[in-house]
Scaffold this motif. Structure first.
Motif, mmCIF file in Angstrom:
data_model
loop_
_atom_site.group_PDB
_atom_site.id
_atom_site.type_symbol
_atom_site.label_atom_id
_atom_site.label_comp_id
_atom_site.label_asym_id
_atom_site.label_seq_id
_atom_site.Cartn_x
_atom_site.Cartn_y
_atom_site.Cartn_z
ATOM 1 N N GLU A 34 0.730 -1.109 0.028
ATOM 2 C CA GLU A 34 -0.257 0.140 0.118
ATOM 3 C C GLU A 34 0.384 0.996 0.150
ATOM 4 O O GLU A 34 0.222 2.193 -0.718
ATOM 5 C CB GLU A 34 -0.706 -0.009 1.453
ATOM 6 N N LEU A 35 1.669 1.123 0.525
ATOM 7 C CA LEU A 35 2.913 2.353 1.029
ATOM 8 C C LEU A 35 4.137 2.726 -0.237
ATOM 9 O O LEU A 35 3.706 3.329 -1.497
ATOM 10 C CB LEU A 35 4.015 1.726 1.623
ATOM 11 N N GLU A 36 3.909 1.705 -1.347
ATOM 12 C CA GLU A 36 4.649 1.886 -2.614
ATOM 13 C C GLU A 36 3.391 2.178 -3.480
ATOM 14 O O GLU A 36 3.640 3.249 -4.914
ATOM 15 C CB GLU A 36 4.655 0.283 -3.159
ATOM 16 N N ARG A 37 1.881 1.703 -3.349
ATOM 17 C CA ARG A 37 1.272 2.690 -4.363
ATOM 18 C C ARG A 37 1.278 3.958 -4.131
ATOM 19 O O ARG A 37 0.512 4.706 -4.949
ATOM 20 C CB ARG A 37 -0.481 2.027 -4.686
ATOM 21 N N SER A 38 1.120 3.945 -2.998
ATOM 22 C CA SER A 38 0.282 5.769 -2.275
ATOM 23 C C SER A 38 0.995 6.315 -1.979
ATOM 24 O O SER A 38 1.125 7.879 -2.392
ATOM 25 C CB SER A 38 -0.984 5.435 -1.330
ATOM 26 N N ALA A 39 2.484 5.857 -1.623
ATOM 27 C CA ALA A 39 3.800 7.374 -0.997
ATOM 28 C C ALA A 39 4.117 7.301 -1.901
ATOM 29 O O ALA A 39 4.032 6.854 -3.576
ATOM 30 C CB ALA A 39 3.735 6.721 -0.279
ATOM 31 N N VAL A 40 5.145 8.465 -2.257
ATOM 32 C CA VAL A 40 6.419 8.365 -3.474
ATOM 33 C C VAL A 40 7.976 8.602 -2.432
ATOM 34 O O VAL A 40 7.805 8.643 -1.284
ATOM 35 C CB VAL A 40 6.302 10.087 -3.708
ATOM 36 N N PHE A 52 19.826 2.151 3.551
ATOM 37 C CA PHE A 52 19.197 2.094 5.041
ATOM 38 C C PHE A 52 18.411 1.294 5.061
ATOM 39 O O PHE A 52 17.332 0.617 6.444
ATOM 40 C CB PHE A 52 18.522 2.996 5.337
ATOM 41 N N ARG A 53 18.215 -0.230 4.204
ATOM 42 C CA ARG A 53 17.490 -1.427 3.512
ATOM 43 C C ARG A 53 16.444 -1.226 3.834
ATOM 44 O O ARG A 53 15.443 -2.493 3.927
ATOM 45 C CB ARG A 53 18.574 -2.036 5.125
ATOM 46 N N ALA A 54 15.692 0.421 3.454
ATOM 47 C CA ALA A 54 13.917 0.326 3.569
ATOM 48 C C ALA A 54 13.863 1.675 2.618
ATOM 49 O O ALA A 54 14.578 2.495 2.632
ATOM 50 C CB ALA A 54 13.311 -0.002 4.609
ATOM 51 N N PRO A 55 13.236 1.141 1.979
ATOM 52 C CA PRO A 55 12.721 3.263 1.605
ATOM 53 C C PRO A 55 12.296 4.293 2.052
ATOM 54 O O PRO A 55 11.998 3.997 3.597
ATOM 55 C CB PRO A 55 11.147 2.515 0.779
ATOM 56 N N TYR A 56 13.194 4.822 1.388
ATOM 57 C CA TYR A 56 12.472 6.453 1.620
ATOM 58 C C TYR A 56 11.259 7.367 1.606
ATOM 59 O O TYR A 56 11.111 7.329 0.155
ATOM 60 C CB TYR A 56 13.117 7.384 2.561
ATOM 61 N N TYR A 57 10.307 7.323 2.171
ATOM 62 C CA TYR A 57 8.717 7.825 1.288
ATOM 63 C C TYR A 57 8.238 9.259 2.011
ATOM 64 O O TYR A 57 8.620 9.794 2.571
ATOM 65 C CB TYR A 57 7.521 6.580 1.801
#
Length: 390
Positions: free
Chosen positions: A62-68, A97-102
């Motif tokens: 859901e974050l990948e769809r809605s966030a940037v 950092f092994r995870a995205p910054y949104y």
């Protein structure tokens, strides 16, 4: 016997705590003073330290769809938009950092978290006015005259927390000397700006940060300026587009376009509080803004609430049954979190001067220790065995 856990407040911190506790099979009830679940505000930064924990709760798709996932942060000259410096983000920070910054709209994240908590466990129209600890638990008293009983109370009721006042006493808000005009603007109304990038402009008497949300369809803007002390510790006071136009007179046309493109404008008086010496009693604790309201210069307010929520869920899940086990779990949580959030809270007071703040923000080395932190692994010692954030 599984402890009954009550949460006061259904903002981002309260709902993350509810989702994390429910995910671990614990009995949780959320009490929200509003008549409906609704998150006020605009966009926010979701650093890798917050993202990795939310991904473990199942929010990754859901974050990948809605966030940037911004590709970079660009610092530009206020008067002509010339590029001053560029910090690569995107995939570079994903690997680092092994995870995205949104960047994400607060309302979008709030809805995602609410979907992770069964509706029957969230009670609206419940404003907590006082509570009392007894030998058998905690009794919560609400403004509508109703009561609730629990074994544990979590105060996630924000900067004006009733739980905080009872746990730690009255204290005085600390004014930063600045306020911020903030809101949303359609990306179509800012054609000179790339919705895959974050922008910072530092000019005389103001700093402007713009970043994309809602899949790049909108920009959140934050315009920080010196101001006489605000009348209220609030981020929802009314502002006006004419205020934006006045601040941005003589600036690059790409930024001046905000005065026409902006929707509703709010003024946010930038307060924090001095760090607390304690958060918890034998049955009650605090998280998020109720524990450590902080200035926005590191973009960490919501991220630290997410960290608190997951850390507290870990401690309560691993608690020994009974009152002594609950007290020990809350002590463990506070011992793990309070030194870390104090450091972030005090560090967020830096960056008051626009030019210095821009350069500090560009240099990720200054906040590596924040973005790289894994609040769950710090408690369990299982960083290498936890599900990898993807």
């Amino acid at each position: 016997m599984t402890p009954r856990i009550a949460i006061a407040g259904a903002g981002l911190g309260g709902l993350t705590a509810a989702a994390a506790l429910h995910h671990r099979g614990l009995d949780v009830q959320v009490h929200e003073r509003g008549e409906e679940l609704r998150e006020q505000g605009v966009g926010m930064h979701l650093g890798p330290n917050g993202t990795r924990l939310l991904q473990r709760l199942g929010l990754g798709p859901e974050l990948e769809r809605s966030a940037v996932r911004p590709e970079a942060l660009e610092i530009r000259a206020f008067h002509n938009g010339a590029l001053v410096a560029r910090q690569e983000m995107g995939e570079a920070w994903q690997q680092r950092f092994r995870a995205p910054y949104y960047t994400v709209h607060r309302g979008d994240l709030h809805r995602m978290l609410a979907s992770r908590v069964p509706a029957e466990r969230v009670h609206t129209g419940r404003e907590l006015v006082r509570y009392e600890e007894t030998g058998h638990g905690v009794v919560l008293h609400f403004a509508d005259g109703t009561d609730a009983h629990a074994d544990v109370l979590i105060g996630a009721d924000g900067m004006h927390s009733a739980v905080r006042r009872t746990v730690a006493g009255e204290d005085t808000p600390v004014y930063s000397g600045n306020s911020a005009l903030r809101g949303l603007a359609d990306a179509a109304g800012l054609p000179a700006l790339d919705p895959a990038l974050m922008y910072m402009y530092a000019g005389p008497g103001a700093r402007v940060l713009l970043y994309p949300v809602a899949g790049g369809r909108q920009f959140t803007f934050v315009v920080v300026t010196p101001a006489a002390e605000g009348a209220a510790e609030s981020w929802t006071s009314a502002g006006d587009r004419t205020d934006l136009a006045a601040v941005l007179t003589g600036w690059d046309p790409a930024v001046r376009a905000l005065a026409d493109a902006a929707g509703e404008v709010r003024r946010w008086a930038l307060y924090d509080r001095e760090p607390l010496e304690r958060w918890s009693t034998a049955r009650t604790t605090l998280l998020g803004d109720a524990a450590h309201p902080m200035l926005p210069h590191h973009g960490q307010g919501a991220n630290q609430a997410v960290e608190d929520a997951v850390a507290l869920a870990v401690c309560l899940k691993e608690a020994v049954p009974g009152p002594d086990g609950i007290a020990a779990a809350l002590h463990r949580y506070e011992r793990a979190r309070r030194p870390h959030t104090t450091r972030v809270q005090l560090g967020s007071r830096t960056g008051q001067q626009p030019g210095d703040a821009a350069r500090r923000r560009l240099d990720a080395e200054n906040v590596d220790w924040v973005l790289d932190h894994d609040a769950e692994a710090a408690l369990t010692g299982t960083r290498d065995r936890l599900p990898r954030a993807v």
